[in-house]
Write a protein that holds these residues in place. Structure first.
Motif, mmCIF file in Angstrom:
data_model
loop_
_atom_site.group_PDB
_atom_site.id
_atom_site.type_symbol
_atom_site.label_atom_id
_atom_site.label_comp_id
_atom_site.label_asym_id
_atom_site.label_seq_id
_atom_site.Cartn_x
_atom_site.Cartn_y
_atom_site.Cartn_z
ATOM 1 N N THR A 134 0.799 -1.221 0.000
ATOM 2 C CA THR A 134 0.000 0.000 0.000
ATOM 3 C C THR A 134 0.833 1.274 0.000
ATOM 4 N N ASN A 135 2.024 1.261 0.614
ATOM 5 C CA ASN A 135 2.771 2.504 0.780
ATOM 6 C C ASN A 135 3.245 3.074 -0.553
ATOM 7 N N ASN A 136 3.883 2.239 -1.368
ATOM 8 C CA ASN A 136 4.396 2.698 -2.663
ATOM 9 C C ASN A 136 3.650 2.078 -3.835
ATOM 10 N N GLY A 137 2.488 1.483 -3.553
ATOM 11 C CA GLY A 137 1.695 0.914 -4.632
ATOM 12 C C GLY A 137 2.385 -0.207 -5.373
ATOM 13 N N LEU A 138 3.312 -0.901 -4.708
ATOM 14 C CA LEU A 138 4.058 -1.954 -5.396
ATOM 15 C C LEU A 138 3.119 -3.051 -5.890
ATOM 16 N N LEU A 139 3.244 -3.367 -7.161
ATOM 17 C CA LEU A 139 2.500 -4.449 -7.800
ATOM 18 C C LEU A 139 3.504 -5.418 -8.396
ATOM 19 N N SER A 140 3.333 -6.698 -8.115
ATOM 20 C CA SER A 140 4.259 -7.672 -8.685
ATOM 21 C C SER A 140 3.552 -8.988 -8.931
ATOM 22 N N TYR A 141 4.088 -9.738 -9.877
ATOM 23 C CA TYR A 141 3.634 -11.104 -10.111
ATOM 24 C C TYR A 141 4.807 -11.912 -10.631
ATOM 25 N N SER A 142 4.727 -13.205 -10.451
ATOM 26 C CA SER A 142 5.774 -14.103 -10.920
ATOM 27 C C SER A 142 5.147 -15.408 -11.374
ATOM 28 N N LEU A 143 5.551 -15.883 -12.544
ATOM 29 C CA LEU A 143 5.051 -17.125 -13.128
ATOM 30 C C LEU A 143 6.209 -18.103 -13.263
ATOM 31 N N TRP A 202 13.715 -29.145 -16.595
ATOM 32 C CA TRP A 202 13.617 -27.780 -17.097
ATOM 33 C C TRP A 202 12.925 -26.910 -16.070
ATOM 34 N N ASP A 203 13.221 -25.612 -16.126
ATOM 35 C CA ASP A 203 12.637 -24.665 -15.174
ATOM 36 C C ASP A 203 12.615 -23.297 -15.846
ATOM 37 N N ALA A 204 11.463 -22.625 -15.837
ATOM 38 C CA ALA A 204 11.332 -21.312 -16.465
ATOM 39 C C ALA A 204 10.566 -20.384 -15.533
ATOM 40 N N ARG A 205 10.946 -19.103 -15.507
ATOM 41 C CA ARG A 205 10.277 -18.124 -14.653
ATOM 42 C C ARG A 205 10.306 -16.749 -15.322
ATOM 43 N N PHE A 206 9.201 -16.007 -15.124
ATOM 44 C CA PHE A 206 9.150 -14.598 -15.517
ATOM 45 C C PHE A 206 8.527 -13.811 -14.376
ATOM 46 N N SER A 207 9.160 -12.676 -14.019
ATOM 47 C CA SER A 207 8.674 -11.843 -12.922
ATOM 48 C C SER A 207 8.616 -10.392 -13.360
ATOM 49 N N ASP A 208 7.652 -9.677 -12.807
ATOM 50 C CA ASP A 208 7.480 -8.259 -13.124
ATOM 51 C C ASP A 208 7.087 -7.528 -11.841
ATOM 52 N N LYS A 209 7.676 -6.366 -11.622
ATOM 53 C CA LYS A 209 7.421 -5.600 -10.403
ATOM 54 C C LYS A 209 7.525 -4.115 -10.722
ATOM 55 N N MET A 210 6.630 -3.325 -10.147
ATOM 56 C CA MET A 210 6.722 -1.876 -10.301
ATOM 57 C C MET A 210 6.187 -1.203 -9.055
ATOM 58 N N ALA A 211 6.742 -0.017 -8.755
ATOM 59 C CA ALA A 211 6.340 0.727 -7.570
ATOM 60 C C ALA A 211 6.459 2.215 -7.848
ATOM 61 N N HIS A 212 5.498 2.987 -7.319
ATOM 62 C CA HIS A 212 5.639 4.438 -7.413
ATOM 63 C C HIS A 212 6.406 4.939 -6.187
ATOM 64 N N ALA A 213 6.521 6.236 -6.016
ATOM 65 C CA ALA A 213 7.287 6.807 -4.908
ATOM 66 C C ALA A 213 6.717 6.355 -3.566
ATOM 67 N N TYR A 214 7.612 6.069 -2.626
ATOM 68 C CA TYR A 214 7.140 5.718 -1.288
ATOM 69 C C TYR A 214 6.916 6.990 -0.481
#
Length: 700
Positions: free
Chosen positions: A186-195, A206-218
């Motif tokens: 909630t503080n910096n609106g961090l949103l992330s997911y990982s597959l 075999w092993d595969a992963r993709f991750s994405d993360k973003m955050a605005h100012a804290y």
């Protein structure tokens, strides 16, 4: 849940729970977690750690080792993997804003710590304050923390210790596994997911992963939203390999892309508000000038060959680290630093025979850097180093004795040519007095060659808002460290204390200089002197009833430069003494819908840090502060199978305004409206996390 102090036998519980979770996930069958394992301390002491030469039973490790399990990592609020482990006793972090963290072990950091990932040492920009560790935390299955000189196994730069970031174990034969996780803060609106998806069929894995993360100012209570603290992170990983009776061979590719804006701390003189780009709002996820583009690419070939009386391991890795800084335009970079690194490691380890185990190996790396921008952080250089070692251990009744010796040579060429040589070693003993008491003793010698920034820096580092000057005459650091640890384990109490004394010759650090090299930036120069560090970590976990746990830990380090007056006596950026306390109540076990549910209330109390480097206003004292944290979590069950893990945590619940003594932003401009110097750390932050595991069996 706050990660607990797991030095010595307490870590046995953590490792056993991890092993149980691995059996659950890898076996294709749901096995309900149970804290009954907690009381089986005799069996738990049989777990293996890998931070020493080969696989070693924890109770036979002479050096202090902590482990953070995957479950604990998922239960901890963090911005990155270093932030997650920094709450361990003896650990700390240097931070620059909300997204950049560098590990500190017992008061030492930067090039004195090696981070191992995918079986190779992570080589990026350990020397830079404004640069973190380029690793996707979602892909880390567990972390081993080696505290103290580990030069014997890892060579130069392991003077303070090693962080080993382990991947999750591969699926069992005939199994396909998937994992989906998402998080919101909630503080910096961090949103992330990982597959993540992984499989094992016919010896092929075999092993595969993709991750994405973003955050605005804290934000915090004093500063509001901190301009320039937003960031974006993307990462990917692919592993292909063979697992056969003769051993295994794995080939892994990873990429990591971080785009952090830079906090400069400039304010309006009348209002005290941060100067910000009016084009974007305070909650924008868009990057703003100035900002960095940090990219890290890695390819690792890991091999293990089973031999009649031991096994041979060979690992080769290539890494490319890119850093670009954009100051005036989002299209034109002023700084473009590119680093190529090749690492190699070949070792032979014997099987145990009559209590004896031996190992020998060679490892090292080659590096080449390039400056492709208008400005340069450090001169271009080439580096080659080589090291060889041999170790031996002997188990005898209740005793384990081990020791080893190593030689290192490093050749560095830039405007100058430098050669550094080091002979290191260690000797230690463990006394397993009985099923409740263990005593560990270890003496080790460490070695570290100066890095390129310390030798040749001459320019502005935007992320730290300072001008740095290196010294080409710096000598290599050498250390002697003694460790003594005692731990007690019973059915209702776990207690441990670990003491250390470290003497370092030619300790390198930065100090403030009154000379203004460039307007608007403070000048710092590298120097060195002899130092000594004394400290300890202590912890006790009491569980008077099956479901209730009351844990406390305390960490302390006193770091001084020898034969110096008051103003220059204490080494800069020494972590403040820290006390943590947590009460945890386990609500359910073996529930049909909610399983392993818990609620925990924790305190983090940082005492006043009055031991600081006072000369030329290099540092200032840091007041004490206490943070209140609340967490709860559960496994969601359906048909006796775990379908999700749910976690909610609230850090800094009372929204306390504070500055960490190791925050680089503590020394930015003074707020003329309030008289407060620097930027404050993050305020209240509520985190919601969901992890969905999926396991499928394929036809064999």
């Amino acid at each position: 849940m706050k990660t607990r102090y797991v030095v010595l036998s307490v870590l046995c519980y953590a490792m056993a729970m991890t092993a149980q979770n691995h059996r659950t996930e890898n076996g294709g069958k749901q096995v309900e977690d149970s804290t009954d394992v907690f009381y089986q301390h005799l069996q738990l002491n049989e777990v293996m750690v890998t931070g020493v030469t080969g696989d070693t039973k924890l109770k036979h490790s002479t050096a202090p080792i902590s482990v953070v399990t995957g479950k604990e990592l998922r239960q901890t609020t963090s911005m990155n993997v270093i932030d997650a482990v920094a709450k361990q006793p003896g650990m700390a972090q240097v931070t620059t804003g909300g997204g950049i963290s560098k590990p500190i072990i017992r008061g030492l950091g930067y090039n004195r710590i090696i981070v191992m990932n995918e079986g190779v040492r992570q080589e990026g920009q350990q020397w830079g304050d404004e640069h973190g560790v380029e690793v996707d935390g979602n892909g880390v299955g567990s972390v081993e923390i080696l505290k103290g000189p580990a030069s014997l196994m890892y060579g130069s730069d392991a003077m303070a210790g090693v962080l080993i970031l382990h991947d999750a174990p591969s699926p069992l034969e005939g199994e396909v596994r998937a994992n989906i996780s998402t998080e919101y803060q909630t503080n910096n609106g961090l949103l992330s997911y990982s597959l993540n998806g992984a499989g094992h069929h016919g010896g092929f894995v075999w092993d595969a992963r993709f991750s994405d993360k973003m955050a605005h100012a804290y934000k915090n209570k004093y500063d509001g939203y901190v301009a320039g603290s937003q960031f974006r992170e993307r990462a990917g990983r692919m592993m292909l390999g063979l697992v056969q009776k003769w051993g295994h061979s794995h080939l892994t590719w990873t990429c990591f892309h971080l785009t952090p804006s830079i906090v400069e701390g400039e304010r309006d003189e009348e209002t005290g508000e941060f100067m910000r780009n009016e084009e974007f709002g305070v909650k924008s996820y868009h990057k703003t000038l100035p900002f960095q583009q940090v990219k890290h690419y890695k390819a690792v070939w890991d091999n293990s060959l089973n031999l009649p009386k031991g096994y041979l391991k060979a690992t080769v890795g290539y890494q490319q680290n890119r850093r670009q800084e954009f100051e005036e335009s989002a299209d034109d970079y002023e700084v473009f630093f590119k680093l190529h690194t090749v690492t190699y490691d070949v070792r032979y380890l014997t099987q145990e025979f009559e209590g004896w185990k031996m190992a020998a190996g060679v490892n090292g790396m080659w590096q080449k850097s390039q400056n492709l921008g208008e400005e340069a952080l450090i001169p271009e250089y080439r580096l080659f180093d080589f090291g060889g070692y041999a170790t031996v251990s002997k188990e005898w009744e209740r005793w384990t004795l081990n020791g080893g010796v190593r030689y290192d040579h490093r050749h560095l060429k830039y405007d100058h040519t430098k050669d550094f040589d080091g002979v290191t070693g260690s000797v230690g003993a463990v006394w397993n007095a009985n099923e409740h008491w263990n005593v560990r003793m270890n003496v080790a010698r460490g070695f570290r060659a100066p890095n390129m920034s310390e030798l040749g820096a001459d320019g502005v580092h935007e992320g730290t808002v300072r001008y740095e000057i290196g010294s080409p005459n710096l000598k290599a650091e050498y250390s002697w460290q003694a460790d003594l640890g005692v731990d007690f384990t019973s059915q209702c109490v776990e207690a441990q204390v670990a003491l250390f004394a470290n003497r370092i010759s030619n300790y390198i650090f930065t100090k403030r200089d009154d000379v203004v090299m460039e307007e608007g930036y403070k000048t710092y120069e590298y120097t060195q002197g002899d130092a000594r560090l004394l400290g300890f970590e202590a912890g006790v976990d009491v569980h008077p009833i099956h479901r209730l746990h009351f844990g406390n830990t305390f960490s302390y380090v006193d770091a001084r430069q020898l034969n110096q007056p008051e103003e220059t006596r204490y080494l800069p950026f020494t972590p403040a003494p820290r006390w943590t306390s947590e009460v945890k109540y386990e609500l359910t076990h073996h529930g049909k819908v909610l399983n392993n549910a818990y609620v925990a209330l924790g305190l983090e109390c940082f005492l006043r840090q009055s031991h600081y480097y006072k000369a030329d206003q290099t540092e200032t004292a840091t007041p004490s502060y206490t943070l209140l944290n609340l967490s709860l979590g559960t496994d969601l069950m359906m048909g006796k199978k775990k379908v999700a893990e749910l976690y909610v945590t609230a850090d800094n619940l009372l929204n306390r305004a504070y500055q960490s003594h190791l925050s680089r932003l503590k020394y930015t401009d003074i707020n003329e409206a309030t008289g407060r110097m620097g930027v404050y750390n993050m305020g209240r932050n509520v985190v919601m996390k969901v992890v969905v595991p999926l396991v499928f069996e394929t036809k064999k």
